[in-house]
Design an enzyme around this catalytic site. Structure first.
Site, PDB file in Angstrom:
ATOM      1  N   TYR A  35      78.000 -14.161 -48.651  1.00 45.44           N
ATOM      2  CA  TYR A  35      76.836 -13.628 -48.602  1.00 45.44           C
ATOM      3  C   TYR A  35      76.738 -12.614 -47.361  1.00 45.44           C
ATOM      4  CZ  TYR A  35      75.707 -17.800 -51.287  1.00 45.44           C
ATOM      5  OH  TYR A  35      75.729 -18.976 -52.096  1.00 45.44           O
TER       6      TYR A  35
ATOM      7  N   ASP B 221      80.494 -27.191 -48.057  1.00 40.52           N
ATOM      8  CA  ASP B 221      81.921 -27.438 -48.378  1.00 40.52           C
ATOM      9  C   ASP B 221      83.036 -27.104 -47.144  1.00 40.52           C
ATOM     10  OD1 ASP B 221      82.045 -27.715 -51.149  1.00 40.52           O
ATOM     11  OD2 ASP B 221      80.581 -25.879 -51.262  1.00 40.52           O
TER      12      ASP B 221
ATOM     13  N   HIS C 120      85.308 -13.446 -51.617  1.00 39.95           N
ATOM     14  CA  HIS C 120      84.598 -13.971 -52.632  1.00 39.95           C
ATOM     15  C   HIS C 120      83.145 -13.585 -52.332  1.00 39.95           C
ATOM     16  CE1 HIS C 120      83.074 -17.289 -50.166  1.00 39.95           C
ATOM     17  NE2 HIS C 120      84.254 -17.148 -49.400  1.00 39.95           N
TER      18      HIS C 120
ATOM     19  N   TYR D  85      68.955 -18.525 -55.402  1.00 39.61           N
ATOM     20  CA  TYR D  85      68.458 -19.482 -54.392  1.00 39.61           C
ATOM     21  C   TYR D  85      68.729 -18.850 -52.981  1.00 39.61           C
ATOM     22  CZ  TYR D  85      72.640 -21.559 -52.031  1.00 39.61           C
ATOM     23  OH  TYR D  85      73.707 -21.850 -51.398  1.00 39.61           O
ATOM     24  N   ARG D  86      69.843 -17.707 -53.092  1.00 41.62           N
ATOM     25  CA  ARG D  86      70.481 -17.187 -51.826  1.00 41.62           C
ATOM     26  C   ARG D  86      71.249 -16.102 -52.199  1.00 41.62           C
ATOM     27  NH1 ARG D  86      74.638 -21.069 -48.572  1.00 41.62           N
ATOM     28  NH2 ARG D  86      74.681 -19.829 -46.658  1.00 41.62           N
TER      29      ARG D  86
END
Ligand code: ADP
Length: 602
Positions: free
Chosen positions: A147, A208, A447, A528-529
């Site tokens: 993110y 996670d 990622h 959501y983000r």
């Protein structure tokens, strides 16, 4: 330090560094590090870097301003970002840039990093930023990988790295099942402290990977996998430094002498906490968090489903079980490509061709694994003493087996290093590091996530899966989808893995994501983000009634942050002096993150 030295140096322990690894995960961290460096070909950054200064500020003024801040915080706590950028890896992550960069790595970089040691020092930094009109960007740990990591949205912002010196656990209440934390407390650290105190009746909820800050993850509305998986819903009470330097405590924290700050989140009057999550309205310096009671037993379970089309029926089965709490945790339903990738091997071990890895190859490989061939794998957890678990597990078994070909995997047949056990520990409150491994799928693996929300309905799950599959095929990106099932909705997390040293791949992946966000919004789904570079686009999809919500956010921004210094652009909220100057990054605007300057101070 040379590349080789870096690869061979040991992983810092939690006892040495706030961002370190707990001893029980040290071996695993060493293995993970070896795997990351094994696939790394990206050279270290050269030292001929462009000087980075905040937009609208002259170099000389900036140098003077930093000198002034050094006098307040101490020389060691102000650092210019002028050294070569060193990527490190998850456990030794940089605060100088986004380790998993999707743009050129020089795009989203701070001009300096500062390390306040107290709420008062955070106030000093904020007042300083207002005096010089310098944008600042707070992080707690900076491990928000996928993110944007530690990066600011505006190049040249001053990064306020809170975690380095503000990393105390201020309170753990074994009676109320709550805690009060500073920004630099990781899930690893909180778990470690609870164990050391011998509070076996307290559990934490972990995401996670456990190296993130509890505050950082919660304000960005991250999730975990016990029944307390919605972190934002489980927090209680914030201390916030506002963009103009005042400090507030929310909820019961506003009442002097209270003993309910961590037990009753609302206090009296408007519930203001919401404006401090996924926003740029303040810096959170303390946060209360509720802790889960040890349920007196737990039992991980796993089912596999054979066909891609089983998704529809399965999600229809999951919904009533989840809403009625027979399925108790935020479980994951993962796709078979991830089952393979999470073993940590590069994709070239299995397939060397172009385009997405063919289904036939995936299933051939899956058939050789301990859990056998499948398309979907459900990782769940049942809580409580054996007879309570048995009651719930037998209902789940009957329902799940209605899907033809469904198989219950007996955990006792699985080797100790099987991924199942990592999910088992996570869903019972023990932090992990295993998840990282699929990043090695690509050399220099990075990622970035596509994270839409849907109701727990088969048709929605299928629609989103197909939409993702189509675009992944188009751009030749392997598909790694996982549904995280909340109480009434699901987050579909699709991780796009790419070689961050390959500009073409980075562009393909970003293009793919921009299409995905657009496609999803056209069907009524929103994220959501999201990553820093997608925030404008995603915010733009929440545009009901002529963008009324963003207009409201902009009014709040202008009122709370008149000089526009706090994390400009975060979540698509731009201060007045940046608006209409081309700072927004959308599908139409292309890849320029820097816009056309800022309006001069009025
Ligand atoms: P983590 O390391 O837990 O994944 P980060 O520290 O990277 O999380 O934080 C994620 C994002 O949340 C940051 O980029 C920032 O925008 C926001 N954030 C983190 N900590 C704070 C804080 N203490 N106050 C305000 N915003 C924060």
């Amino acid at each position: 330090m040379s590349f080789l030295d870096e690869a061979q140096s040991d992983v810092p322990l939690l006892s040495e560094k706030h961002s370190g690894i707990p001893e029980f995960l040290l071996e695993k961290a060493r293995e993970a590090k070896a795997g990351v460096f094994e696939t790394r070909t990206k050279p270290k950054a050269t030292s001929d870097r462009r000087p980075v200064i905040p937009p609208g500020v002259e170099e000389q003024v900036f140098v003077t301003a930093l000198g002034e801040l050094e006098k307040q915080l101490g020389q060691d706590n102000v650092e210019r970002n002028n050294k070569p950028l060193k990527d490190g890896w998850y456990m030794e992550h940089p605060n100088t840039h986004d380790l998993m960069t999707i743009l050129d790595e020089e795009e989203l970089v701070p001009s300096a990093m500062v390390y306040p040691g107290s709420t008062e020092e955070v106030q000093q930094v904020v007042l300083w930023a207002n005096k010089y009109h310098i944008p600042i960007s707070p992080i707690s740990m900076g491990r928000n990988l996928g993110y944007g990591g530690a990066a600011p949205r505006v190049r040249g912002s001053v990064l306020v790295d809170l975690g380095r010196r503000m990393n105390k656990i201020l309170d753990i209440s074994p009676e109320d099942y709550t805690c009060l934390l500073e920004p630099g407390v990781s899930f690893f650290a909180l778990h470690d402290a609870i164990k050391k105190k011998g509070y076996d009746h307290l559990w934490i909820d972990v995401p996670d990977v456990g190296g993130g800050s509890v505050i950082g993850n919660t304000v960005d509305r991250g999730v975990g996998y016990t029944p307390y998986g919605d972190h934002w819903a489980c927090h209680s009470g914030l201390e916030v430094v506002l963009p103009t330097g005042e400090v507030i405590r929310t909820g019961m924290g506003a009442l002097p002498g209270n003993n309910t700050w961590q037990t009753f989140p609302y206090g009296f009057g408007p519930y203001s906490d919401g404006i401090f999550s996924q926003s740029n309205f303040g810096i959170v310096t303390k946060m209360g968090m509720t802790l889960m009671p040890n349920p007196g037993g737990h039992e991980g379970f796993m089912y596999t489903f054979q066909k891609e089309e089983d998704l529809n029926q399965l999600i229809e089965i999951i919904r009533p079980l989840r809403i009625s709490n027979i399925l108790e945790n935020v479980a994951q339903l993962r796709h078979v490509t991830q089952t393979i990738a999470v073993r940590g091997r590069p994709r070239t071990d299995f397939y060397k061709g172009e385009g997405t890895i063919p289904d036939s190859v995936v299933h051939e490989v899956a058939a050789t694994l301990p859990i056998g061939d499948h398309t979907w794998a459900y990782y769940g957890m049942s809580y409580g003493p054996p007879h309570i678990r048995q009651y719930k597990l037998s209902i789940i078994d009957t329902e799940f087996k209605k899907v033809p070909g469904a198989r219950r995997i007996d955990p006792s047949t699985l080797p100790p290093d099987e991924y199942f056990w990592a999910r088992d520990r996570i869903a019972s409150g023990t932090p992990e590091l295993h998840e990282l491994r699929w990043v090695n799928w690509m050399p220099n693996g990075a990622h970035i996530a596509f994270s839409p929300v849907s109701p727990i309905r088969g048709t929605d799950a299928t629609k989103l899966f197909e939409l993702a599959k189509k675009r992944h095929d188009e751009f030749g990106v392997d598909l790694f989808p996982a549904f995280c099932v909340g109480l009434r909705e699901m987050h579909l997390i699709v991780e796009l893995v790419y070689d961050r040293a390959d500009p073409k791949r980075r562009k393909d992946v970003l293009d793919c994501l921009r299409h995905l966000v657009e496609d999803a919004a056209a069907c009524g789904y929103g994220e959501y983000r999201t990553h820093l570079v997608l925030m404008d686009q995603v915010a733009g999809t929440y545009n009901w009634n002529d963008g009324a919500l963003m207009k409201f956010h902009e009014r709040l921004k202008d009122a709370l942050d008149p000089n526009g210094i706090m994390a400009p652009g975060r979540c698509g909220i731009w201060p007045k002096k940046y608006r209409n100057r081309g700072w927004e990054m959308t599908k139409a605007s292309g890849g320029n993150s820097q816009g056309d300057g800022v309006a001069p101070p009025s």
